[in-house]
Design an enzyme around this catalytic site. Sequence first.
Site, PDB file in Angstrom:
ATOM      1  N   LYS A 193       6.074  -2.082   7.370  1.00 49.73           N
ATOM      2  CA  LYS A 193       5.021  -2.532   6.444  1.00 49.73           C
ATOM      3  C   LYS A 193       3.891  -3.248   7.201  1.00 49.73           C
ATOM      4  O   LYS A 193       3.986  -3.463   8.401  1.00 49.73           O
ATOM      5  CB  LYS A 193       5.640  -3.407   5.356  1.00 49.73           C
ATOM      6  CG  LYS A 193       6.663  -2.629   4.485  1.00 49.73           C
ATOM      7  CD  LYS A 193       5.999  -1.626   3.563  1.00 49.73           C
ATOM      8  CE  LYS A 193       6.867  -0.529   2.991  1.00 49.73           C
ATOM      9  NZ  LYS A 193       8.041  -0.859   2.238  1.00 49.73           N
TER      10      LYS A 193
HETATM   11  C1  LIG Z   1       9.160  -0.471   1.179  1.00 52.15           C
HETATM   12  C2  LIG Z   1       9.011  -0.364  -0.294  1.00 52.15           C
HETATM   13  C3  LIG Z   1       9.824  -1.057  -1.191  1.00 52.15           C
HETATM   14  C4  LIG Z   1      11.051  -1.793  -0.748  1.00 52.15           C
HETATM   15  O1  LIG Z   1      10.815  -2.729   0.229  1.00 52.15           O
HETATM   16  P1  LIG Z   1      12.067  -3.395   0.972  1.00 52.15           P
HETATM   17  O2  LIG Z   1      11.470  -4.655   1.540  1.00 52.15           O
HETATM   18  O3  LIG Z   1      12.480  -2.435   2.035  1.00 52.15           O
HETATM   19  O4  LIG Z   1      13.113  -3.638  -0.016  1.00 52.15           O
HETATM   20  C5  LIG Z   1       9.541  -1.016  -2.533  1.00 52.15           C
HETATM   21  N1  LIG Z   1       8.517  -0.294  -2.997  1.00 52.15           N
HETATM   22  C6  LIG Z   1       7.720   0.418  -2.182  1.00 52.15           C
HETATM   23  C7  LIG Z   1       6.574   1.178  -2.762  1.00 52.15           C
HETATM   24  C8  LIG Z   1       7.963   0.429  -0.805  1.00 52.15           C
HETATM   25  O5  LIG Z   1       7.216   1.180  -0.001  1.00 52.15           O
END
Ligand SMILES: *Cc1c(COP(=O)(O)O)cnc(C)c1O
Length: 397
Positions: A193
């Site tokens: 991210k």
């Molecule tokens: C990455 C992601 C999540 C989940 O994030 P985590 O921190 O891995 O639980 C939820 N929604 C979207 C759109 C994502 O890309």
Amino acid sequence: MSDNDKPTNERFIPFFKPSFSNAEEDAVIRVLRSGWLTTGKEAAAFESEFSSFVGSPHCLAVNSASSGLMLAMEAFGVGPGAKILTTPYTFVSTATSARHLGAEVAYADIERDSYGIDPEKVEVALRKDKTIRAIVPVHIAGNLCDMESIREIARRYGVPVIEDAAHAFPSKTENGYAGTLGDAGIFSFYATKTITTGEGGMVAVRDGDVANRIRTMRSHGIDRNTFDRYTSKTASWKYDVVDEGWKCNLPDILAAIGREQLKKANSFFELRSAVARRYTQAFSAFDFLRCPPDGPGNAWHLYLLRFDTDRLDCGRDAIAQELQDAGLGVSMHFIPHFELTWCKKRYGLSSDDFPEAAKKYETTITLPFYPGMDGETVERVIETVTRIACKHARIRP
Ligand SMILES: *Cc1c(COP(=O)(O)O)cnc(C)c1O
């Protein structure tokens, strides 16, 4: 295929590479040496710094965005007998977070010109299904949903808006940051991210009571946080459990990394934006390539390139494989839920129910895209993509 083209080769361009410096290393060592590893001072500082950054009164650090989604939904009363409304074009945990609470998932298709939930379809869904208790818009790739329309509809139907802002940090609009535009917003610090702690997340909420509920439920339902228990004058074993909570806190080691990443969020954003501008400038010269939607406040988390497969002699999968074979770490965001066995079994949905999501899914590829990409790497991606797409382009009559 030459050696240079193999994915294992060092010339392989990954889909994402995190950017760390000595600052993150020093932060981890600082926490290890402090002797306090779990949620404590670093997590509290990360929460308050994140709050100031996005301008939200309450920010709660959690161990993932998935946990954050579940906690926020729970705090807004999502449970058995209720539904959340989202789109099939998102990561699976947007939906399974509701399922863990015993709630169900209703889906609305995305817009024709973006990957965001279509407000008109949100309204249709709310009109016909009174069990929908929350709208969960997802800002795919950092490009924001039509939040003004969604908020206006939510207000009329009296349901909260819980933004899945996992892709949308730091997305700044004239109404504030994404994740603070609805009643709650969930950010992800997963490894790929825009800022990362390896695993982690943050929930931003407006309402103090909702924040308190999340604070309690992220920590076993205990009414007193661990740090307070071990640092205040009241005996540490004294606490009560007020409900059946979970274990979703963010440890200090990760929070300390997050604090350093937060300082760089704007410079990472500038770097990604520059790569996006160059990609778009190059790809817009080809009429069988479609550059990603780019509305106000785009956080540019991912670069989703679409291939007009009607003008190519092959489909998206074949293009993606050739790109991968040519040394590009391509990806796909996202496989829509109606393509997943879980969703098919539970809801019996298919691509026919969501024509816009289906069309995007069949034509989209996520390109390598990250802040530390140098100019030569960017040009190599452009050269590879355009060469392979041109090879497959039909000559138009
Ligand atoms: C990455 C992601 C999540 C989940 O994030 P985590 O921190 O891995 O639980 C939820 N929604 C979207 C759109 C994502 O890309």
